[in-house]
Design an enzyme around this catalytic site. Sequence first.
Site, mmCIF file in Angstrom:
data_model
loop_
_atom_site.group_PDB
_atom_site.id
_atom_site.type_symbol
_atom_site.label_atom_id
_atom_site.label_comp_id
_atom_site.label_asym_id
_atom_site.label_seq_id
_atom_site.Cartn_x
_atom_site.Cartn_y
_atom_site.Cartn_z
ATOM 1 N N CYS A 1 -36.450 30.169 27.862
ATOM 2 C CA CYS A 1 -36.289 28.943 27.088
ATOM 3 C C CYS A 1 -36.300 27.704 27.975
ATOM 4 O O CYS A 1 -36.991 26.731 27.700
ATOM 5 C CB CYS A 1 -34.999 28.994 26.271
ATOM 6 S SG CYS A 1 -34.700 27.498 25.298
ATOM 7 N N CYS B 1 -39.081 27.066 25.122
ATOM 8 C CA CYS B 1 -38.850 26.068 24.081
ATOM 9 C C CYS B 1 -38.512 24.682 24.620
ATOM 10 O O CYS B 1 -38.923 23.675 24.027
ATOM 11 C CB CYS B 1 -37.754 26.549 23.123
ATOM 12 S SG CYS B 1 -36.337 27.325 23.905
ATOM 13 N N LYS C 1 -41.720 23.048 26.275
ATOM 14 C CA LYS C 1 -42.700 22.916 25.184
ATOM 15 C C LYS C 1 -42.306 21.781 24.246
ATOM 16 O O LYS C 1 -43.158 21.006 23.811
ATOM 17 C CB LYS C 1 -42.790 24.239 24.426
ATOM 18 C CG LYS C 1 -43.837 24.252 23.318
ATOM 19 C CD LYS C 1 -44.013 25.663 22.768
ATOM 20 C CE LYS C 1 -42.694 26.253 22.314
ATOM 21 N NZ LYS C 1 -42.825 27.628 21.830
ATOM 22 N N TYR D 1 -45.996 31.108 16.137
ATOM 23 C CA TYR D 1 -45.409 29.792 16.394
ATOM 24 C C TYR D 1 -45.812 29.230 17.749
ATOM 25 O O TYR D 1 -46.026 28.020 17.892
ATOM 26 C CB TYR D 1 -43.886 29.839 16.236
ATOM 27 C CG TYR D 1 -43.137 30.533 17.346
ATOM 28 C CD1 TYR D 1 -42.618 29.811 18.405
ATOM 29 C CD2 TYR D 1 -42.934 31.906 17.327
ATOM 30 C CE1 TYR D 1 -41.926 30.431 19.438
ATOM 31 C CE2 TYR D 1 -42.244 32.545 18.338
ATOM 32 C CZ TYR D 1 -41.742 31.809 19.393
ATOM 33 O OH TYR D 1 -41.074 32.441 20.405
ATOM 34 N N GLU E 1 -47.846 25.710 17.905
ATOM 35 C CA GLU E 1 -47.224 24.576 18.587
ATOM 36 C C GLU E 1 -48.143 24.014 19.668
ATOM 37 O O GLU E 1 -48.321 22.793 19.774
ATOM 38 C CB GLU E 1 -45.875 25.002 19.166
ATOM 39 C CG GLU E 1 -44.829 25.217 18.080
ATOM 40 C CD GLU E 1 -43.523 25.786 18.587
ATOM 41 O OE1 GLU E 1 -42.532 25.718 17.844
ATOM 42 O OE2 GLU E 1 -43.485 26.314 19.722
ATOM 43 N N HIS F 1 -30.432 7.246 0.732
ATOM 44 C CA HIS F 1 -31.689 6.550 0.490
ATOM 45 C C HIS F 1 -31.830 5.321 1.385
ATOM 46 O O HIS F 1 -30.841 4.639 1.640
ATOM 47 C CB HIS F 1 -31.744 6.107 -0.990
ATOM 48 C CG HIS F 1 -32.992 5.397 -1.362
ATOM 49 N ND1 HIS F 1 -34.187 6.049 -1.576
ATOM 50 C CD2 HIS F 1 -33.237 4.076 -1.561
ATOM 51 C CE1 HIS F 1 -35.104 5.170 -1.897
ATOM 52 N NE2 HIS F 1 -34.565 3.966 -1.889
ATOM 53 N N GLU G 1 -33.332 13.038 1.376
ATOM 54 C CA GLU G 1 -32.825 12.900 0.031
ATOM 55 C C GLU G 1 -33.612 13.755 -0.973
ATOM 56 O O GLU G 1 -33.103 14.077 -2.058
ATOM 57 C CB GLU G 1 -32.848 11.444 -0.416
ATOM 58 C CG GLU G 1 -34.235 10.837 -0.602
ATOM 59 C CD GLU G 1 -34.177 9.392 -1.062
ATOM 60 O OE1 GLU G 1 -33.379 9.081 -1.963
ATOM 61 O OE2 GLU G 1 -34.921 8.561 -0.494
#
Length: 450
Positions: free
Chosen positions: A45, A50, A53, A180, A184, A439, A444
């Site tokens: 990682c 990750c 990346k 993935y 990516e 908002h 939302e």
Amino acid sequence: MAEQDYDYDLFVIGAGSGGVRASRIAASHGARVAVAEEYRIGGTCVIRGCVPKKLLVYGSHFAEELQDAAHYGWTVEGMRFDWGTLRDAVLRDVDRLNANYTQTLENNGVERFLERATIAGPNAVRLVSGREISARHILVAVGAWPVLPGFDGVEHCITSNEVFHLPTLPRRIVIQGAGYIAMEFAGIFNALGCEVTVVNRSDQILRGYDESLRDRLLQITMARGIVYRFNCPIARVEKKDNGCLAVSIGKHDPIEADAVLIATGRRPKTDGLGLENAGIELGEKGEIPVNEFSQTVCPSIHAVGDVTDRVQLTPVAIREGHAVADGLFGAHRQAVDYSCIPTAVFSQPPLAGVGLTEGQARERHGNIKVYTSDFRPMKNVFAGRIERGLYKLVTHAETGKVLGVHMIGPDSPEILQAAAIAVRAGLTKADFDATVALHPSMAEELVLMR
């Protein structure tokens, strides 16, 4: 051998996320701990996964941000990108994290051996230097390694290990795989201006994710210029005299590329680990079989993280390592709960999900109700971009319990983390409806679906 005769209470093979967490927690309980790592402290990682990346993802996002800047009154002149600057900055951050992880082990009194270690027996490890060390408990946390197919010319290809060290930005890149990692990097290189071709042996991307999100991502990325070649994996890669690569796939004409990235999955890194010396047989995928407490058939040996082929996610490995240390040296033994694990793909745009997909929910519960919100994010509207976000709530038709939340659009992973708590807590659609919307925001939409 008596307990007091062991060199260490816990010896950890592999200093990635799971191994470092287990080492630190075990040491905090008063255990004598040592860890062996043959490359760098931090694991996949931090070093080649990750974290670097995600930094490339951040860097590539500026291409879109700078293009949209004019809509917000900014004039950007002389815009250009330098791959070497981004690459070197990312690698410097990897160095920083490597130092931080090393400092963590040092601060907790964990002894470090920067060399390869293998299992010599139920309570013994052997360092590559020849030294044999005894331990009351052994934890294997060596992670996984990219899988390379066996076609001719595969030696000219790179994996996610080498991609962070490319000397120059490839003008044309072919990526094999549609999971993935592939998606990516396809997004990163596409945003940086490369010609990207994704080839895959099946006709799907991101198998296992919600079908609606997969379809939306495919549509958007094709519109952004990514070319897909389905049902035709690479058959051969030939290096030409001019240095470019000719990539042969199925019945199509060869594709010319400057780089070929193989992203077809990862395999537990168990080769030559010596597990047979403790009576441990590997699973079909090369994984170490363990029980719910990460214990192998050899009671003194545990394994966590990608090497077990359970859930290949950094936070999962961390929880497993923590649980092992607490179980062996703390006050309680507890199994890790693998339900409701949120996941994300940092594609462009990103997608994220937690709980059951629509297909899984129908198969498991039969009678479900699905709510969706298909919208253009405000930022896209103002910038004149037609890309739409898609949020989905999968609920039980009778109880209203939210079984899954899935979304694609800007900042989806950041939004999903809070939604994952709601799914984990067993909240209902009525609970979402009763929550006042924040908002204006994209989040939302989660509480406005009717």
